[in-house]
Design a protein around this motif. Sequence first.
Motif, short mmCIF file in Angstrom:
data_model
loop_
_atom_site.label_atom_id
_atom_site.label_comp_id
_atom_site.label_asym_id
_atom_site.label_seq_id
_atom_site.Cartn_x
_atom_site.Cartn_y
_atom_site.Cartn_z
N GLN A 63 0.64 -1.44 -0.14
CA GLN A 63 -0.33 -0.08 -0.08
C GLN A 63 1.09 1.27 0.16
N GLN A 79 -3.15 3.47 -4.87
CA GLN A 79 -5.06 3.53 -4.86
C GLN A 79 -5.33 2.97 -5.55
N LEU A 105 -5.65 10.51 -0.48
CA LEU A 105 -5.79 9.39 -0.67
C LEU A 105 -6.87 9.96 -0.31
N GLU A 109 -10.20 9.97 -3.71
CA GLU A 109 -11.67 8.33 -3.29
C GLU A 109 -12.59 8.61 -4.55
#
Length: 117
Positions: A63, A79, A105, A109
């Motif tokens: 990640q 992501q 992040l 989104e």
Amino acid sequence: MEAKFNDICTRLFYSGLLVAMVTDRDGVIILKSVSEGAKENMTEPTIPTTFAITNNQASVVVQKIMSVYDKYQVIQLDQSPLIITLIAESTANTGLFMNLGDNLLELTEPLVEAMKE
């Protein structure tokens, strides 16, 4: 989203942030914020695409990754299908940029969700 991204990133230029960018896995830049102290080649697609290839070949999905190269630190966040790349001075506060990554992040989104549809 672009204005908010730039606003969040430019506040950290004085803390050593040089480049913040969001790309797809092919290195196509979707969002970027570049300080005056950044070198021209720092926004080339090589850095995010290398991360994408390495992450695809890993047995576990990574990640976040932090690397140090010469005078710079590179923080990358996966992501999927996007990659967030932050490049800063090596002496800058890494934790500050990890937090920035988490904020980015959240900001991106909705873009990720739209791309998945």
